[in-house]
Design a protein around this motif. Structure first.
Motif, short mmCIF file in Angstrom:
data_model
loop_
_atom_site.label_atom_id
_atom_site.label_comp_id
_atom_site.label_asym_id
_atom_site.label_seq_id
_atom_site.Cartn_x
_atom_site.Cartn_y
_atom_site.Cartn_z
N GLY A 249 0.81 -1.22 0.00
CA GLY A 249 0.00 0.00 0.00
C GLY A 249 0.84 1.26 0.00
N ILE A 250 0.36 2.28 -0.72
CA ILE A 250 0.95 3.62 -0.68
C ILE A 250 -0.21 4.56 -0.37
CG2 ILE A 250 2.16 5.42 -1.97
CD1 ILE A 250 3.33 3.17 -3.74
N HIS A 251 -0.16 5.23 0.76
CA HIS A 251 -1.27 6.07 1.21
C HIS A 251 -0.83 7.54 1.19
CE1 HIS A 251 -3.31 2.40 2.64
NE2 HIS A 251 -2.08 2.01 2.99
N VAL A 252 -1.61 8.37 0.49
CA VAL A 252 -1.25 9.77 0.27
C VAL A 252 -2.40 10.66 0.70
CG1 VAL A 252 -0.28 11.37 -1.42
CG2 VAL A 252 -0.06 8.91 -1.81
N ASP A 253 -2.08 11.77 1.41
CA ASP A 253 -3.15 12.64 1.89
C ASP A 253 -3.31 13.92 1.07
OD1 ASP A 253 -0.95 14.10 2.63
OD2 ASP A 253 -1.52 14.38 4.73
N ASP A 254 -2.67 13.97 -0.12
CA ASP A 254 -2.74 15.18 -0.95
C ASP A 254 -3.20 14.81 -2.36
OD1 ASP A 254 -1.78 18.16 -1.37
OD2 ASP A 254 -0.89 17.01 -3.02
N ASP A 255 -4.14 15.58 -2.92
CA ASP A 255 -4.73 15.26 -4.23
C ASP A 255 -3.67 15.23 -5.34
OD1 ASP A 255 -7.04 15.32 -2.83
OD2 ASP A 255 -7.83 17.17 -3.70
N THR A 256 -2.86 16.29 -5.42
CA THR A 256 -1.87 16.39 -6.51
C THR A 256 -0.82 15.30 -6.39
OG1 THR A 256 -2.19 18.79 -6.46
CG2 THR A 256 -0.28 17.96 -7.67
N LEU A 257 -0.30 15.10 -5.17
CA LEU A 257 0.70 14.05 -4.96
C LEU A 257 0.14 12.68 -5.28
CD1 LEU A 257 2.74 14.83 -1.72
CD2 LEU A 257 3.66 14.22 -3.96
N TYR A 258 -1.11 12.47 -4.92
CA TYR A 258 -1.76 11.18 -5.18
C TYR A 258 -1.75 10.87 -6.68
CZ TYR A 258 -5.72 8.03 -6.09
OH TYR A 258 -6.51 7.02 -6.55
N GLU A 259 -2.10 11.86 -7.49
CA GLU A 259 -2.14 11.66 -8.95
C GLU A 259 -0.74 11.44 -9.50
OE1 GLU A 259 -4.21 14.96 -10.62
OE2 GLU A 259 -6.11 14.46 -9.63
N GLN A 260 0.25 12.22 -8.99
CA GLN A 260 1.63 12.07 -9.47
C GLN A 260 2.18 10.69 -9.14
OE1 GLN A 260 3.87 15.22 -7.60
NE2 GLN A 260 3.05 16.82 -8.96
N ILE A 261 1.96 10.24 -7.91
CA ILE A 261 2.49 8.94 -7.49
C ILE A 261 1.78 7.80 -8.23
CG2 ILE A 261 2.64 7.34 -5.53
CD1 ILE A 261 3.20 9.77 -3.76
N GLN A 262 0.48 7.94 -8.43
CA GLN A 262 -0.26 6.91 -9.16
C GLN A 262 0.25 6.78 -10.59
OE1 GLN A 262 -4.56 7.43 -9.82
NE2 GLN A 262 -4.86 5.43 -8.88
N ASP A 263 0.50 7.93 -11.24
CA ASP A 263 1.03 7.93 -12.60
C ASP A 263 2.41 7.29 -12.65
OD1 ASP A 263 -1.24 9.15 -13.50
OD2 ASP A 263 -0.39 11.17 -13.60
N TYR A 264 3.24 7.61 -11.64
CA TYR A 264 4.60 7.08 -11.64
C TYR A 264 4.61 5.57 -11.40
CZ TYR A 264 9.61 6.76 -10.83
OH TYR A 264 10.93 6.42 -10.93
N VAL A 265 3.76 5.10 -10.48
CA VAL A 265 3.67 3.66 -10.23
C VAL A 265 3.16 2.93 -11.46
CG1 VAL A 265 2.49 1.87 -8.87
CG2 VAL A 265 3.43 3.87 -7.72
N GLN A 266 2.20 3.55 -12.15
CA GLN A 266 1.68 2.95 -13.39
C GLN A 266 2.78 2.82 -14.44
OE1 GLN A 266 -1.49 5.20 -15.24
NE2 GLN A 266 -2.44 3.35 -16.03
N GLU A 267 3.70 3.79 -14.43
CA GLU A 267 4.79 3.78 -15.40
C GLU A 267 5.84 2.72 -15.07
OE1 GLU A 267 8.52 6.67 -16.51
OE2 GLU A 267 6.62 7.64 -15.98
N ILE A 268 6.21 2.61 -13.76
CA ILE A 268 7.29 1.68 -13.41
C ILE A 268 6.79 0.27 -13.10
CG2 ILE A 268 8.78 3.53 -12.56
CD1 ILE A 268 8.07 2.67 -9.70
N ALA A 269 5.51 0.15 -12.75
CA ALA A 269 4.96 -1.18 -12.41
C ALA A 269 3.50 -1.25 -12.85
CB ALA A 269 5.09 -1.44 -10.92
#
Length: 515
Positions: A249-269
């Motif tokens: 799990g990766i838990h994020v409390d910020d809207d912008t960071l959530y989208e950035q991290i989700q995009d990056y995880v989608q790219e690397i995994a």
């Protein structure tokens, strides 16, 4: 094993907490004002070479000049300087290096004044952030890190991470990378590349080449000093370096960071982006996952362990010293040697965690409890090495000395994580005290010792301040109820108006203080 990354955002910083089975193992902070992160590349200006140090001081825009030693210049310095001159003046617009004529390697035992001059422009990379009174440590042997590969311009070498154990896999990866590697670039194959297909490696390499080209475009008529390549933000760099299939799990409390991290995880995994979850609750995210409490209990001078054992961690300018103490633990072991081994093994695991958590670097000396038997000392040494395998910082551990000391050197590239855990005394005497949040942990520890002691478990009463009494007894399940479920003993709570906030006493059925 559960591995979770908890990301907390605030107006001026982002905090990252890595949990392993709910226990805090790493804590990072990304601040907006950090312009000199490890991996950043600058077009800088040489201030002055110093023959006596065989090094140069370089202006990268920090208040103190960066330090560049001769051995950090890289063998292909002459080619790099020629490339910078041609690109910055606009004479060279092909950044691929395929048609670039390389210069002769510099002498590995040469003198700094023979290869660089004052006021000369040079590309440098931050390898150690400014720490204490020192400016950044830099290198002109550049490298650009990706998910699976690290690209090294002006080189032709292909090397593989030593952490990949199989020789067959090493050869396979080398063969694949050599087939896709562009001329003029060396490649280091990272541990996470193990088992990957050529298409994944090729995509990673293309991304790195795109970064290189974008950086080179900035060199044309660029002022000195100026940052020409920015390392990934801390969220992405942490994910790049530590993310693997064990993450739950990766838990994020910020809207912008959530989208950035989700995009990056989608790219690397691809397919794993579903583990990225946006946290929405009135309870702060670090409190929800018990991180605030762990921070308070882990960053003080004393670090508690289970069964009453604890560490004392002292810091000096030259080194860190860690003392292992068994405390007033009940001795179930057959003899002193077995007790020492048990506590030392427990301490080794906690020390490995503390080094990562605080990001302690330099020389660390650990005073373990003395053990007479050589096999036990060897067992301790092997256990400490195993516990530190997950540590991404370069480190070396020496076997125990005759005095029971173990010496560790650990690479320090960022300032040590230092969190204040003491607070102003609520009694108003001007002194500082341990954080009140730690109080319940101390009471738990003392209670456990009492209940395991001889004939001390009948009629125990806890005398404590009324505020703390209410905290322990209210709610469902209350802390006192949990004690009953765990120890099968009912603890009587007696509020005492005369006590200070953090004062407490354990008394027996006759009213005598027993702890």
């Amino acid at each position: 094993m559960n591995r979770e990354l908890i990301v907390r955002s605030s107006s001026d910083a982002v905090d990252f907490a890595l949990l392993k089975d709910g226990k805090l193992t790493e804590l990072h902070k990304e601040e907006d004002n950090n312009n000199f992160s490890v991996g950043d590349i600058f077009l800088a200006k040489v201030r002055k070479p110093v023959t006596g140090l065989n090094a140069a001081f370089v202006n990268v825009g920090y208040e103190k000049d960066a330090f560049l030693h001769y051995h950090d210049l890289g063998p292909q310095l002459s080619s790099l300087l020629k490339f910078i001159k041609q690109v910055s003046t606009g004479k060279l617009k092909d950044y691929s290096l395929s048609n670039f004529k390389f210069e002769k390697d510099i002498d590995k035992n040469g003198v700094i004044t023979d290869v660089i001059k004052a006021n000369q422009s040079i590309l440098v990379q931050i390898v150690k952030e400014p720490i204490s009174t020192k400016g950044p440590r830099i290198s002109s042997e550049l490298s650009i890190a990706g998910r699976y590969l690290v690209m090294v311009p002006f080189s032709d070498r292909v090397s593989v991470s030593q952490k990949i154990g199989s020789n067959e896999e090493k050869e396979r990866l080398k063969r694949l990378v050599k087939s896709i590697k562009p001329k003029g670039f060396g490649v280091i194959i990272r541990t996470v590349a193990e088992g990957k297909k050529v298409a994944e490696l090729d995509k990673d390499l293309e991304n790195l080449l795109a970064k290189w080209s974008a950086m080179c475009k900035k060199l044309y008529k660029a002022p000195t000093p100026s940052k020409v390549l920015v390392e990934l933000n801390r969220a992405s760099s942490i994910l790049r370096d530590i993310f693997n299939d064990t993450f739950t799990g990766i838990h994020v409390d910020d809207d912008t960071l959530y989208e950035q991290i989700q995009d990056y995880v989608q790219e690397i995994a691809p397919g794993k982006e579903s583990i990225v979850k946006q946290y929405k609750s009135n309870v702060p995210i670090f409190e929800k996952y018990g991180i605030e409490r762990q921070i308070k209990t882990s960053f003080g001078r004393t670090a508690s362990m289970s069964k009453g054992a604890y560490l004392i961690i002292e810091h000096t300018e030259a080194l860190h010293v860690i003392d292992v103490n068994s405390g007033n633990r009940s001795n179930k072991a057959k003899n002193q040697e077995d007790t020492a081994l048990e506590v030392n093994i427990l301490a080794a695991s906690e020390i490995a965690r503390q080094l990562r958590l605080r990001d302690m670097g330099g020389i660390i000396v650990v005073d373990f409890i003395d053990m007479v038997k050589a096999p036990n000392r060897r067992k301790l040494f092997d256990h400490l090495r195993d516990e530190m395998k997950d540590d991404r910082a370069k480190h070396k551990i020496l076997p125990p000395s005759k005095f029971g000391l173990i010496q560790i050197t650990r690479q320090r590239v960022r300032p040590e994580m230092n969190i204040k855990t003491t607070e102003e005394n609520p009694n108003g005497n001007g002194k500082e005290i341990e954080a009140p949040i730690v109080l319940i942990d101390k009471i738990n520890s003392d209670l456990e010792k009492l209940l395991k002691g001889p004939k001390k478990d009948n009629g125990i009463t806890l005398n404590i301040h009324p505020f703390i009494s209410a905290y322990i007894t209210k709610g469902f399940p209350s802390i006192r109820s949990k004690w009953f479920l765990e120890h099968k003993k009912w603890i009587k709570i007696q509020p005492r108006d005369a006590y200070t906030y953090l004062e407490y006493r354990f008394k027996d059925k006759d009213g005598k203080t027993i702890y």
